[in-house]
Design a protein around this motif. Sequence first.
Motif, mmCIF file in Angstrom:
data_model
loop_
_atom_site.group_PDB
_atom_site.id
_atom_site.type_symbol
_atom_site.label_atom_id
_atom_site.label_comp_id
_atom_site.label_asym_id
_atom_site.label_seq_id
_atom_site.Cartn_x
_atom_site.Cartn_y
_atom_site.Cartn_z
ATOM 1 N N TYR A 458 0.837 -1.205 0.000
ATOM 2 C CA TYR A 458 0.000 0.000 0.000
ATOM 3 C C TYR A 458 0.872 1.256 0.000
ATOM 4 O O TYR A 458 0.591 2.228 -0.712
ATOM 5 C CB TYR A 458 -0.913 -0.032 1.228
ATOM 6 C CG TYR A 458 -1.596 1.267 1.554
ATOM 7 C CD1 TYR A 458 -2.733 1.670 0.875
ATOM 8 C CD2 TYR A 458 -1.115 2.090 2.574
ATOM 9 C CE1 TYR A 458 -3.362 2.867 1.183
ATOM 10 C CE2 TYR A 458 -1.737 3.269 2.902
ATOM 11 C CZ TYR A 458 -2.860 3.659 2.203
ATOM 12 O OH TYR A 458 -3.478 4.835 2.515
ATOM 13 N N GLN A 459 1.952 1.239 0.792
ATOM 14 C CA GLN A 459 2.847 2.390 0.871
ATOM 15 C C GLN A 459 3.523 2.646 -0.476
ATOM 16 O O GLN A 459 3.602 3.792 -0.933
ATOM 17 C CB GLN A 459 3.908 2.153 1.961
ATOM 18 C CG GLN A 459 4.956 3.240 2.068
ATOM 19 C CD GLN A 459 4.404 4.569 2.533
ATOM 20 O OE1 GLN A 459 3.450 4.620 3.312
ATOM 21 N NE2 GLN A 459 4.982 5.654 2.038
ATOM 22 N N PHE A 460 3.991 1.592 -1.146
ATOM 23 C CA PHE A 460 4.636 1.754 -2.447
ATOM 24 C C PHE A 460 3.645 2.244 -3.509
ATOM 25 O O PHE A 460 3.993 3.050 -4.376
ATOM 26 C CB PHE A 460 5.247 0.428 -2.899
ATOM 27 C CG PHE A 460 6.601 0.159 -2.324
ATOM 28 C CD1 PHE A 460 7.659 0.999 -2.604
ATOM 29 C CD2 PHE A 460 6.818 -0.930 -1.497
ATOM 30 C CE1 PHE A 460 8.917 0.757 -2.072
ATOM 31 C CE2 PHE A 460 8.067 -1.178 -0.958
ATOM 32 C CZ PHE A 460 9.132 -0.335 -1.245
ATOM 33 N N ALA A 461 2.423 1.740 -3.448
ATOM 34 C CA ALA A 461 1.441 2.065 -4.476
ATOM 35 C C ALA A 461 0.891 3.484 -4.320
ATOM 36 O O ALA A 461 0.753 4.227 -5.300
ATOM 37 C CB ALA A 461 0.288 1.067 -4.447
ATOM 38 N N MET A 462 0.599 3.885 -3.083
ATOM 39 C CA MET A 462 -0.053 5.169 -2.833
ATOM 40 C C MET A 462 0.934 6.289 -2.500
ATOM 41 O O MET A 462 0.654 7.459 -2.760
ATOM 42 C CB MET A 462 -1.055 5.026 -1.687
ATOM 43 C CG MET A 462 -2.119 3.956 -1.891
ATOM 44 S SD MET A 462 -3.195 4.319 -3.298
ATOM 45 C CE MET A 462 -4.016 5.805 -2.707
ATOM 46 N N MET A 463 2.079 5.913 -1.898
ATOM 47 C CA MET A 463 3.061 6.896 -1.433
ATOM 48 C C MET A 463 2.373 8.025 -0.664
ATOM 49 O O MET A 463 2.534 9.218 -0.961
ATOM 50 C CB MET A 463 3.853 7.462 -2.612
ATOM 51 C CG MET A 463 4.704 6.427 -3.332
ATOM 52 S SD MET A 463 5.941 5.643 -2.241
ATOM 53 C CE MET A 463 7.046 7.008 -1.992
ATOM 54 N N PRO A 464 1.566 7.686 0.348
ATOM 55 C CA PRO A 464 0.813 8.721 1.070
ATOM 56 C C PRO A 464 1.731 9.599 1.920
ATOM 57 O O PRO A 464 2.794 9.163 2.383
ATOM 58 C CB PRO A 464 -0.134 7.902 1.952
ATOM 59 C CG PRO A 464 0.606 6.623 2.193
ATOM 60 C CD PRO A 464 1.379 6.352 0.932
ATOM 61 N N LYS A 465 1.328 10.822 2.141
ATOM 62 C CA LYS A 465 2.033 11.725 3.051
ATOM 63 C C LYS A 465 1.328 11.634 4.404
ATOM 64 O O LYS A 465 0.207 12.103 4.565
ATOM 65 C CB LYS A 465 2.003 13.160 2.526
ATOM 66 C CG LYS A 465 2.750 14.142 3.418
ATOM 67 C CD LYS A 465 2.791 15.520 2.810
ATOM 68 C CE LYS A 465 3.469 16.509 3.741
ATOM 69 N NZ LYS A 465 4.851 16.109 4.110
ATOM 70 N N TRP A 466 1.987 11.007 5.364
ATOM 71 C CA TRP A 466 1.362 10.742 6.656
ATOM 72 C C TRP A 466 1.374 11.980 7.542
ATOM 73 O O TRP A 466 2.365 12.714 7.597
ATOM 74 C CB TRP A 466 2.081 9.588 7.357
ATOM 75 C CG TRP A 466 1.949 8.284 6.642
ATOM 76 C CD1 TRP A 466 2.830 7.728 5.769
ATOM 77 C CD2 TRP A 466 0.841 7.384 6.723
ATOM 78 N NE1 TRP A 466 2.351 6.530 5.298
ATOM 79 C CE2 TRP A 466 1.130 6.291 5.868
ATOM 80 C CE3 TRP A 466 -0.362 7.388 7.435
ATOM 81 C CZ2 TRP A 466 0.260 5.219 5.706
ATOM 82 C CZ3 TRP A 466 -1.231 6.318 7.278
ATOM 83 C CH2 TRP A 466 -0.914 5.252 6.418
ATOM 84 N N ASN A 467 0.267 12.181 8.228
ATOM 85 C CA ASN A 467 0.125 13.298 9.164
ATOM 86 C C ASN A 467 0.252 12.746 10.583
ATOM 87 O O ASN A 467 -0.594 11.965 11.025
ATOM 88 C CB ASN A 467 -1.228 13.985 8.975
ATOM 89 C CG ASN A 467 -1.431 15.110 9.964
ATOM 90 O OD1 ASN A 467 -0.486 15.798 10.337
ATOM 91 N ND2 ASN A 467 -2.671 15.289 10.412
ATOM 92 N N PHE A 468 1.306 13.124 11.293
ATOM 93 C CA PHE A 468 1.553 12.606 12.635
ATOM 94 C C PHE A 468 0.949 13.535 13.693
ATOM 95 O O PHE A 468 1.135 14.754 13.655
ATOM 96 C CB PHE A 468 3.056 12.467 12.882
ATOM 97 C CG PHE A 468 3.695 11.363 12.091
ATOM 98 C CD1 PHE A 468 3.803 10.078 12.623
ATOM 99 C CD2 PHE A 468 4.181 11.594 10.806
ATOM 100 C CE1 PHE A 468 4.386 9.052 11.903
ATOM 101 C CE2 PHE A 468 4.777 10.574 10.078
ATOM 102 C CZ PHE A 468 4.873 9.302 10.628
#
Length: 600
Positions: A458-468
Motif C-alpha cells: 500500500y505504501q509503495f502504491a499510494m506513497m501517502p504523506k502521513w500526518n503525525f
Amino acid sequence: MRKNNVQDTARKRSVKRRKMSPLLKLLCFILSVASLGLVAFLGFQLFKLDMLPLTLLLPILFVVVLITLLIIVFSNFKCRKNVSKLIMTIVLAALTAAYGLGNYYVYGLSNLFNEVTNLTDKVVNKVNVYALAGSSMASASDLKGKTLGIVAGLDEQGTNRCIEDLNKEDVQIETVEYNTLSDLLYGLFNEQVDGIILNETYENDIHEQGDYTNFGVMTKRVYESVYYTDRSTSQSESLNAVDSITTTPFTILISGNDSYGSLAQTSRSDVNMLVTIDPSNHRVLMTSLPRDLYVPIACPEGAEDCPDDTLNKLTHTGQYGVEATDETIEKALDITVNYTVRVNFSSLVNLVDAVGGIDVYVEEGLEVDTFYANGTEGVQAGWNHLDGERALAFARERHAYIDGDAQRVKNQQIVLEALINKVISPSMIINFGSFIDALGGAFETNMPADQIRSFIRYQFAMMPKWNFESFTILGLVSTEYCTIQGDYASVMIPYEEYLETAKEKIDAVLSGKSSDTIDAPTSDTSLLTLRDYSEYQDQPSTYENSMPDTTYQEPIQDDTQDWQVDDSQQYDDYVPYQEEPVQDDGNMYDPNADMSQGYY
C-alpha cells in the motif's frame, strides 16, 4: 604479391583473435546464462513475496529483463574485439552479482516476515544469587551452608526454582525471609545474610533506589538459575485483528523492553506507546503512556504469580509478557488494541544505524550537553543527526528536563516519527540491505505477515504523506505501594481527564477524524481529578508526594536447614548451571564506564 601480404596479415590477426577470444566467449556465455537465471529467480521471489504492487512490479521487471537481454545480445553477438568483449564481460559480471545480491535480500526479507510473526512459545527467566562484591564466594559450591535472603511474595516460583537447582547440585542453604525488596537489600548490605536470591528483572528496580544505585558494582552474581515458562497463547495471534490494515483503522501497542540482546527474556516495559493508524486519511496518532503510570494490572491467562487487579507501575507489567501490558492498557483506557510490537534497546540502536541515522529537531530550552543514560554527546537546539546509541539515549533521557518523564515520552515520539520518515524516504534504496539485516530479531509482533506485506505494498502504491499527531498521558508523581515490586515506589497517578482524552482521541482517529478535534485537558493541574483507586482498600495508598513510613522489619528466620521443594512441580527445558565465570551482559550498572551501562 602485395595482395597476398595483406591476406597473410589478415589471417595472422584473425588467428591471433581466435587464440585470445575463446576464454572471453566462454566466460561471457556463462555469465549471460547466470544473469538470466538470477533475474528470472528474482522475479519469481518478488511475485511470491507479494510486497510490491503489480502496477510497480511489472514495469520494473520488464525494464530489468529488457536491459539484461540487450546486454547479453550485445556481449555475445556484437562485440568483435577483445577489448569491447572484455568490457561487456565485466558489465555482465557486475549485473550477475547485483542480481545475486538482490535474490539474497529478497529471500532474507521473506524469512524475516516469518521470523518476526512466529513468536517463540517459551519465555526465558533468570534468577540469580547475589553476594557482596568483596565476598569470597565465586561458584555454587561456595554456597553450601550459607544463609541467603529471600522475599517470599516476590517471584515465588523463581525463588523456589533457584533453590531446587541448588539442591540438585547438592548445595543446601538456609533462608531468611524478608518482607520487602528494601528490607532484603538492607539485610544484604548490612551482612545479616551471606547473599540474596532475586529475579534478574528486579535489578532495574534496585538501580532506581537512591541508596543502591551502584548495585551492579557493589555486588556480584555467584549463581544463575535459568528456566523457561510457556508464553501466553494470547500473544501468538491477535484476537482483535482487523480484516485489512490498508483500509480499516487500527491500534498497535509498541512496547519497549529495558534490556539489550534477546527478546525472549522477561523484562520491564520501559516504553509504551499506542500508535493508531487511519490508512484512508493517512493519519498516525501516537499516544504515550509514562512507564511509571500507576494502574491496576490485568494478568493474561496462564501468567504465574501475577497479582491480578492490583495497583502497579505500568513498566512492571512487562515482567509477565507484552500481553500483560496490552491488557492492562486496554483496561485503563477502555480501548481495544489490535496488535502488539515488542522491541528492546538493541532493536532501536541497530535500526537507526541501519538507515544511516535519524534527524530530530530540538526546541530552544531542551538542549542536553551529555546524555545521562550512556554518557554520549547530547543535543543542541535545532536539527541534530543521531546515530543509534545517541538516538537511544535521547529516547531515554529524563534527568535533563524539568518535565522529566513527560518530556522523555515526547522524545520517544520524536524518535519514532524520525525513524518512520527515514524508512519511507528515497535514501532507503541505499540502506535497504543493512536495514533488512537489522530487522532480523529486532522486534516481535502478532500482526500476520500477509498484513505487513499488504501495508508495505500500500505504501509503495499510494506513497501517502502521513500526518503525525501525538498525545501524552500525564499525572501526579507520588510514592505508592506496588504489589509486583512488593514495596513502595515512585509512581505517576494518572489524571482522569487525561485518560478520558486519550480514549477520545484514539476513537476519533478510528472513526476517520483528526485527534486534534478533541481538546486537550486544562494545563491547570489544580482543576484536574486523579484517578480514584479507593476501591483497593487492602492495598496501601498515600496519594502524597512523600515516602510513607517504612520502618525496617526484622527478617523472619527459617529454622529449616533445607528448603523443601515440591517434587511434583515440573519445569520444561531445564538448563543446568555451568560453573563458568559470570559474564557481564551489559545490563549491570558501571559508573566507571562513563555511564555507558547506566540505569535510571
